[in-house]
Design a protein around this motif. Structure first.
Motif, PDB file in Angstrom:
ATOM      1  N   LEU A 464       0.630  -1.312  -0.017  1.00 38.58           N
ATOM      2  CA  LEU A 464       0.072   0.049  -0.024  1.00 38.58           C
ATOM      3  C   LEU A 464       0.900   1.081   0.052  1.00 38.58           C
ATOM      4  O   LEU A 464       0.702   2.285  -0.587  1.00 38.58           O
ATOM      5  N   ARG A 468       0.957   4.162  -2.959  1.00 36.45           N
ATOM      6  CA  ARG A 468       0.820   5.742  -2.471  1.00 36.45           C
ATOM      7  C   ARG A 468       1.999   6.492  -3.141  1.00 36.45           C
ATOM      8  O   ARG A 468       1.972   7.701  -3.517  1.00 36.45           O
ATOM      9  N   ILE A 550      -5.968   1.403  -2.841  1.00 44.53           N
ATOM     10  CA  ILE A 550      -5.390   2.968  -3.186  1.00 44.53           C
ATOM     11  C   ILE A 550      -6.059   3.278  -4.611  1.00 44.53           C
ATOM     12  O   ILE A 550      -5.636   2.493  -5.520  1.00 44.53           O
TER      13      ILE A 550
END
Length: 609
Positions: A464, A468, A550
């Motif tokens: 994750l 990002r 995301i």
């Protein structure tokens, strides 16, 4: 004036049309092999007329394969299997699969006058009497290990990139069965020499089968032809090793490759790469030349390792004797997890019911664990498809970071394997580290359950975080480290924007969402979905896979970041409203990528399949 009429011959007399023969069909060959309509050489014309293979050969040789290093992992496995077949054929000329008793009188002096089986004596003769025999033995053994390593790495690549998804579930199952049969084939192979180490492995196999509830004794008598060790096990293992299992392995390999051609090859996302095409090199002539060269690289490395690194020196162990026990013996690496499980299972799992001993401390780690692992592997594509509701065809691969739950699950499973592998040498660790073997065993037992959980959450968080980072990189560009001061006295770092091709790889993936239709809700047909336990489980698994996803950068977000300031634009209500109205990928923005690029002379060719 007379005319010459054609007299029909053979099957021509039954064909429809005028009695006067029409123009003969064009030949299946052509001298101009450079044209788009090139035919095969003239020498293949008669063969095609009788077999019709030219069309199939043209279809196969014209297939396009992507050019990525990770695809070579499967080729390592395939070429290692070919080396095993070649060297194994050589060894069968001198190996004697018999438990008949002989007295050794060969050139290896320390074993002269020692009673042994014909199988062990022939193995010594191959090693010391046959020219090149020892190299062939070691080449065969190392190639077998590289074969299983290649299978494992190829399976990992397929799993972490999602290449097992529809329509390739059947091919994934074939690969799983191949891996299981390769392990059985390897065990049968290193059991054949009948030395003390391989005999210890066969004795362990006998104990595994004896632990099977109810049928254990009967199964052992059936396999060994009577009491252990008997004289039938080596000939039976030989038949399985050189005839039965290789035939199945080759057949499954052919089916595996055929499905790769039928489904067309998967490829990583990039400019011009879609679910409807393949960007790469055709089999002939580019890929065939590269694959042929790579085969000789694999063969050369395997031969070099086999010539320099000793493996399975059977003359050191001596012939098998049931009264002796070898300390510190471990199986080949692909059986470590099973041997480690046997060492970790507690003794209280063995108990007596109705005057019958139930040895679950052996049964669970041997006969149950091995098939259970491969059953779970084979079922995973269907479990993921059911949990996520994704029934579409996929020909583009995922970056592992863009599938954080799948990546975390895979690495958690690998951590479990590593714990079991280390448990295989718990006695050696206790001696070398001067620790209690009981304490080491307890640590491994705890780590088997705790470490996968830790690995799962750490890997998921890392994936994750990488997503990002990719998102920030797309929106704000690459950090240059150059600080600029404005006339107003403000300082900021200059960001270099990404080019279209680099940005494509970072945004060309979907943002999955959990299943939205819950129990009791009404679907698009006005039918209320009943509340069932399976539905709750599916919703829970869907949330487990997708709730922390995301979102991919949208065109509105990218435009806002570029035109209204990198950090301030996304905070405005106008930008938020624009983002909510757009769901396209960044690659669809005008000027953001070459969405129609499917072929480049400098990179390779792409063909629709």
């Amino acid at each position: 004036m007379s005319t010459t009429r054609h007299v029909p011959q053979g099957a021509d007399s039954v064909r429809a049309g005028d009695s006067v023969a029409s123009a003969p069909p064009p030949p299946a060959w052509s001298a101009d092999q450079g044209s788009a309509d090139a035919k095969f050489p003239k020498a293949l014309g008669p063969i095609d007329e009788r077999t019709g293979l030219v069309k199939a050969m043209r279809f196969g040789l014209g297939k396009v394969f992507p050019d990525h290093w990770s695809f070579l992992l499967g080729e390592i496995a395939m070429y290692s299997m070919v080396i095993c077949l070649i060297t194994g054929t050589f060894l069968t000329f001198w190996f004697v699969p018999s438990m008949g008793h002989v007295v050794y009188d060969g050139s290896f002096v320390p074993l002269k006058g020692v009673a042994m089986s014909e199988a062990y004596a022939s193995t010594l003769d191959i090693s010391f009497e046959v020219k090149g025999g020892l190299l062939m033995r070691q080449l065969h053994h190392w190639a077998a290990l590289f074969f299983i390593v290649g299978l494992a790495l190829h399976a990992a690549r397929v799993f972490f990139t999602g290449a097992f998804r529809k329509p390739r579930e059947v091919n994934w199952i074939i690969g799983v069965v191949l891996a299981l049969l390769a392990i059985v084939e390897g065990f049968a192979g290193y059991s054949l020499p009948d030395d003390l180490l391989s005999g210890t492995g066969i004795r362990a196999m006998n104990g595994f089968m004896m632990s099977a509830p109810v049928i254990g004794t009967w199964m052992t008598f059936f396999i060994f032809g009577g009491e252990f060790p008997g004289e039938a096990i080596i000939p039976r293992l030989f038949i399985a090793h050189v005839l039965l299992l290789p035939a199945i392995l080759v057949g499954l390999f052919v089916a595996h490759l055929a499905l790769v051609v039928i489904h067309k090859h998967t490829q990583f996302p990039g400019p011009g790469r879609t679910n409807d095409n393949v960007v790469g090199f055709p089999v002939m002539p580019v890929y065939a030349a590269k694959a042929g060269g790579f085969f000789f690289v694999v063969f050369g490395v395997t031969a070099l390792v086999s010539a320099l690194v000793q493996i399975n020196p059977v003359w050191v162990f001596g012939p098998y004797d049931p009264t002796q026990v070898t300390a510190g013996s471990q199986p080949d690496f692909y059986m470590w997890f099973s041997d480690g499980a046997l060492r970790l299972l507690p003794g209280w799992l063995e108990f007596t019911i109705f005057d019958t001993v139930w040895s679950f401390n052996i049964f669970l780690g041997s006969l149950l664990l091995l098939p259970l692992v491969f059953i779970i592997m084979g079922a995973y594509p269907f479990i993921e498809a059911w949990a996520t509701g994704d029934r579409r065809e996929h020909h583009l691969l995922d970056r592992p970071r863009n599938a954080p739950v799948r990546t975390a699950v895979g690495l958690a499973a690998i951590s479990m394997y590593l714990v079991l592998a280390l448990a295989t040498i718990n006695d050696i660790l206790a001696i070398k580290l001067q620790l209690s073997i009981n304490d080491i065993t307890i640590v491994f037992r705890v780590a088997f359950f705790v470490l996968p959980v830790i690995v799962f959450f750490v890997v998921k968080r890392l994936c994750l975080s990488l997503q990002r980072h990719d998102r920030e990189k797309v929106l704000h560009g690459r950090e240059t480290g150059r600080i600029v001061r404005t006339p107003e006295g403000r300082f900021f770092e200059v960001h270099e924007p990404l080019d279209e091709f680099e940005r494509w790889e970072l945004v060309n993936h979907e943002t999955p969402r959990p299943l939205e239709l819950l129990e009791g809700e009404v679907d698009e047909h006005g039918v209320r979905r009943p509340a069932v336990p399976a539905g709750r489980l599916r919703r829970a698994l869907s949330n487990f896979f997708y709730k922390d996803a995301i979102p991919t950068v949208t065109p509105a977000e990218l435009a806002a970041a570029h035109h209204h300031g990198e950090h301030d634009a996304l905070d405005s209500p106008e930008a938020a409203a624009a983002i909510a109205q757009h769901g396209e990928g960044v690659s669809d923005i005008p000027g953001a990528g070459v969405s129609g690029h499917v072929e480049d002379d400098n990179v390779g060719a792409a063909r629709d399949s």
